[in-house]
Design a protein around this motif. Structure first.
Motif, PDB file in Angstrom:
ATOM      1  N   SER A 132       0.362   0.415  16.107  1.00  0.00           N
ATOM      2  CA  SER A 132       1.433   0.422  15.109  1.00  0.00           C
ATOM      3  C   SER A 132       1.303  -0.696  14.086  1.00  0.00           C
ATOM      4  N   ASN A 133       0.276  -1.509  14.191  1.00  0.00           N
ATOM      5  CA  ASN A 133       0.066  -2.610  13.253  1.00  0.00           C
ATOM      6  C   ASN A 133      -0.373  -2.050  11.899  1.00  0.00           C
ATOM      7  N   VAL A 134       0.505  -2.112  10.912  1.00  0.00           N
ATOM      8  CA  VAL A 134       0.181  -1.561   9.592  1.00  0.00           C
ATOM      9  C   VAL A 134      -0.526  -2.566   8.696  1.00  0.00           C
ATOM     10  N   LYS A 135      -0.497  -3.845   9.077  1.00  0.00           N
ATOM     11  CA  LYS A 135      -1.109  -4.868   8.240  1.00  0.00           C
ATOM     12  C   LYS A 135      -2.613  -4.969   8.453  1.00  0.00           C
ATOM     13  N   PRO A 188       4.425  -2.887   3.935  1.00  0.00           N
ATOM     14  CA  PRO A 188       5.215  -3.434   2.815  1.00  0.00           C
ATOM     15  C   PRO A 188       4.388  -3.680   1.567  1.00  0.00           C
ATOM     16  N   GLN A 189       3.054  -3.585   1.670  1.00  0.00           N
ATOM     17  CA  GLN A 189       2.193  -3.833   0.517  1.00  0.00           C
ATOM     18  C   GLN A 189       1.893  -2.566  -0.279  1.00  0.00           C
ATOM     19  N   VAL A 190       2.408  -1.421   0.175  1.00  0.00           N
ATOM     20  CA  VAL A 190       2.197  -0.152  -0.531  1.00  0.00           C
ATOM     21  C   VAL A 190       3.524   0.302  -1.127  1.00  0.00           C
ATOM     22  N   VAL A 191       3.537   0.531  -2.429  1.00  0.00           N
ATOM     23  CA  VAL A 191       4.765   0.951  -3.112  1.00  0.00           C
ATOM     24  C   VAL A 191       5.051   2.417  -2.789  1.00  0.00           C
ATOM     25  N   SER A 192       6.277   2.708  -2.404  1.00  0.00           N
ATOM     26  CA  SER A 192       6.687   4.084  -2.132  1.00  0.00           C
ATOM     27  C   SER A 192       6.817   4.863  -3.436  1.00  0.00           C
ATOM     28  N   GLU A 241       6.356  -3.294 -12.179  1.00  0.00           N
ATOM     29  CA  GLU A 241       7.726  -3.725 -11.903  1.00  0.00           C
ATOM     30  C   GLU A 241       7.977  -3.778 -10.397  1.00  0.00           C
ATOM     31  N   GLN A 242       7.537  -2.759  -9.687  1.00  0.00           N
ATOM     32  CA  GLN A 242       7.745  -2.709  -8.239  1.00  0.00           C
ATOM     33  C   GLN A 242       6.950  -3.791  -7.515  1.00  0.00           C
ATOM     34  N   ILE A 276       4.264  -8.075  -3.940  1.00  0.00           N
ATOM     35  CA  ILE A 276       2.998  -7.554  -3.441  1.00  0.00           C
ATOM     36  C   ILE A 276       1.850  -8.462  -3.878  1.00  0.00           C
ATOM     37  N   ASP A 277       0.955  -8.721  -2.950  1.00  0.00           N
ATOM     38  CA  ASP A 277      -0.221  -9.533  -3.259  1.00  0.00           C
ATOM     39  C   ASP A 277      -1.180  -8.709  -4.115  1.00  0.00           C
ATOM     40  N   LEU A 278      -1.303  -9.066  -5.378  1.00  0.00           N
ATOM     41  CA  LEU A 278      -2.150  -8.291  -6.273  1.00  0.00           C
ATOM     42  C   LEU A 278      -3.618  -8.501  -5.927  1.00  0.00           C
TER      43      LEU A 278
END
Length: 670
Positions: A414-417, A438-442, A553-554, A560-562
């Motif tokens: 379940s580790n998404v990172k 959390p690093q992927v914009v919905s 913007e999101q 988010i780390d670019l």
């Protein structure tokens, strides 16, 4: 014939004459293979701990027979009648044909283990009450799954179908949907509980999941049966959900498909065995009469396409695509791993006498060749025999590309990172609640800011163009069947997949038209299409750009780390296309097709073409091996990024980019 007759007499003598409580165990003598002597198969409740010879015989034909005998032995033991009140324990005082729940049926269903909010499951011997005031005893099941992956783990995560427009359900010749269940034994249950792996947050603390030897998972397929056919099936009462009213109805169901995955000391990649009831589909090894009515094949399905998905309730016309092996091995070819399973099945079925289990057959069993001690690659890197394994009730629509071991090798925790192997089991991903990266914009859902409201229709149009490119603007993508999101995963919202964050700054928009020109390069190369007209009022360009501005913007809102590079960088290695082909067959083809053609059932995009007329051309960025290798390692298989080693990524990229594809605009070969 004489040999088979001796087997029948020998086994029936023990069944009928010797008391069940006797310590003498009935056996089924089997002919030798390639001058190797293997133990006879026993009709016993005793579960084998490992394959005879531990996969170390030098002749793979002998290993395959040992694996197949092991597969039958575990099938018999797990289908032994169970003790009452002691889950997972065989009743040694009963014969295999005695009534009652079987050993594996008393194990925990995974839905009993992975509960809402990650709470701990009840103790092993506790029984879940039937929900919704349903009435039944300990033999009554609730079969809530209507496809092989009908739960949290959907077929976007573990694809088991070939057509994205239709459900992955399987319907028998009477219009009844096949139902499924997944169960784990106590060894695996204890491991989950002791390590609190029912909670996804606990899973993230482990570098990888490593189930103990002796762990077993079962997948079973059931269909509703008629009273006149019940003597040929293992049957149980079960509540099934009406597809229309959603109400549960009590039905008699018969076992039609059965998967066993068993981790043994000699098999860190597990032993994979699959079985079916003999009346599922016709086949060369089918021993029933010419009047047999098949469960999944017949004239009730008018004008049905073979092995194609249908709406629930419309019968499927199923045939077996991978034959049950029926040839004797050539012992002078020690690396072939051939066993005459059809003949083995006949001997075992005869030995089982009048038991209902004589109407079941082993389809095949997979195993990985042992690695030398010097090989330090992870267990997910392997050489598997046979290469393909499929069940008509469980891999119905992808039989041609089905490899149980290959598919399950990509399972993650379940580790998404960061990717952490789930030891070949997708069930760990059922831990609730599901974790979101959390690093992927919905995808855009509703406008928040004033700027969002002013540009919302254009933002939505940009997202639509990104995810349905060739369908929405076919005049610019007339041949390829790809989307922008085929490469820019999550429609440019994934930092590891050539994201679209920072495009305004990078291409100096709106001060220049560099961004529009860069978009057009994608259309001409990656989409093998035509450039969009660069005009100030082009609504398609404006939609793409509005959506990219919204992503910026999101990214700021979500912190988010670019990314500094399009894909996470990897070491530069030499790729081997032959190894790449083998990896593709195991870990890619079930999504992209055996020939890299993609999945477009019902003329609907499901998985993209990797080569051929519908794919990118030779001028695309993905046609550069280093770019493709970085993309594969950082993002593939889809949602299982990190499952492949860097070497596997280079091997795959070398193989894929060596396949035929369009040359692209301006090429003398175009």
């Amino acid at each position: 014939m004489a040999y088979a007759l001796v087997v029948i007499i020998f086994v029936l003598f023990f069944f009928l004459v010797i008391p069940v409580s006797s310590k003498i165990v009935p056996t089924i003598p089997l002919p030798g293979v390639c001058n190797a002597k293997l133990s006879p198969l026993t009709i016993s409740w005793q579960l084998p701990a490992d394959v005879e010879g531990e996969l170390k015989q030098t002749n793979f034909n002998v290993v395959q027979r040992a694996v197949d005998t092991f597969a039958w032995q575990e099938f018999i033991a797990l289908n032994w009648p169970a003790m009452v009140g002691d889950r997972g324990v065989a009743n040694k005082n009963l014969a295999i044909n005695a009534p009652g729940p079987r050993v594996w049926e008393t194990w925990k269903e995974t839905s009993e283990v992975y509960l809402p909010n990650g709470v701990a499951p009840k103790p092993w011997n506790s029984n879940e009450p039937l929900p919704n005031d349903l009435v039944g005893d300990r033999t009554t099941k609730i079969l809530f799954r209507q496809s092989k992956v009908d739960e949290v783990l959907n077929d976007d995560f573990q694809p088991t179908k070939a057509d994205g427009a239709l459900p992955g359900t399987l319907t028998d010749q009477w219009g009844n949907v096949v139902r499924y269940e997944i169960r784990m034994n106590k060894v695996l249950f204890d491991y989950v509980v002791e390590n609190e792996l029912y909670n996804p947050e606990q899973q993230t603390l482990l570098p990888k999941i490593n189930a103990p030897d002796g762990s077993i998972l079962i997948k079973a397929a059931w269909r509703e049966i008629n009273p006149e056919e019940s003597s040929r099936f293992h049957t149980v009462p079960a509540y099934v959900q009406n597809l229309t009213t959603k109400e549960y109805q009590l039905r008699q169901v018969g076992l039609v498909g059965f998967h066993i995955m068993y981790k043994t000391p000699s098999a860190p990649q597990w032993i994979w065995s699959t079985y079916e009831q003999v009346d599922n589909v016709p086949g060369l090894d089918h021993s029933a009469s010419a009047n047999t009515v098949f469960s999944l094949h017949g004239d009730r399905c008018v004008n049905c396409l073979t092995n194609q998905q249908t709406e629930p309730g419309i019968p499927n016309q199923v045939t077996r695509r991978i034959p049950i092996p029926s040839q004797n091995p050539d012992c002078s070819q020690p690396t072939q791993a051939v066993d005459n399973i059809a003949e083995l099945n006949r001997l075992v079925q005869q030995g089982l006498g009048n038991s209902v289990w004589s109407h079941y057959q082993l389809i095949n069993a997979q195993w990985a060749t042992p690695k030398p001690p010097t090989d330090k690659s992870p267990d997910t890197v392997f050489h598997v025999l046979p290469a393909l394994l499929g069940n008509t009730t469980l891999e119905t629509y992808i039989q041609d590309t089905s490899s149980c071991m290959g598919c399950h090798s990509i399972a993650r925790s379940s580790n998404v990172k960061k990717f952490a192997s789930a030891d070949f089991s997708f069930t760990f991903a059922d831990a609730l609640p599901i974790q979101i990266d959390p690093q992927v914009v919905s995808p855009p859902n509703k406008p928040i800011t004033t700027w969002d409201n002013q540009h919302w229709n254009s933002i939505l149009r940009g997202y639509q163009l990104s995810t349905q490119t060739y369908e929405q603007i076919p005049e610019f993508v007339p041949i390829a069947k790809l989307h922008c999101a085929s490469c820019h995963l999550n429609a440019g919202a994934n930092p590891k997949a050539s994201s679209w964050f920072g495009m305004m700054k990078k291409y100096q928009y709106p001060g220049t038209d560099h961004l529009q020109k860069r978009i057009n390069l994608c259309f001409e190369h990656s989409l093998n299409g035509k450039p969009l007209p660069i005009t100030a009022d082009n609504p398609d360009f404006q939609a793409f750009i509005s959506y990219m501005q919204w992503l910026d913007e999101q990214a700021q809102v979500l912190n988010i780390d670019l990314p500094k590079t399009p894909y996470p960088p990897i070491a530069k290695l030499a790729g081997n296309p032959k190894l790449g082909q083998a990896i593709f067959e195991q870990k890619c083809a079930f999504c992209h097709g055996a020939l890299g053609q993609g999945r477009y059932g019902s003329d609907t995009y499901y998985r993209p073409a990797l080569w051929g007329d519908h794919s990118f051309n030779r001028q695309a960025g993905m046609a550069r091996i280093n770019t493709l290798a970085e993309f594969i390692h950082g993002n593939m298989p889809y949602q299982f990024d990190g499952a492949l080693t860097e070497q596997e990524a280079w091997d795959l990229a070398t193989y894929i980019d060596g396949q035929p594809r369009p040359e692209g605009p301006g090429s003398p070969h175009n």
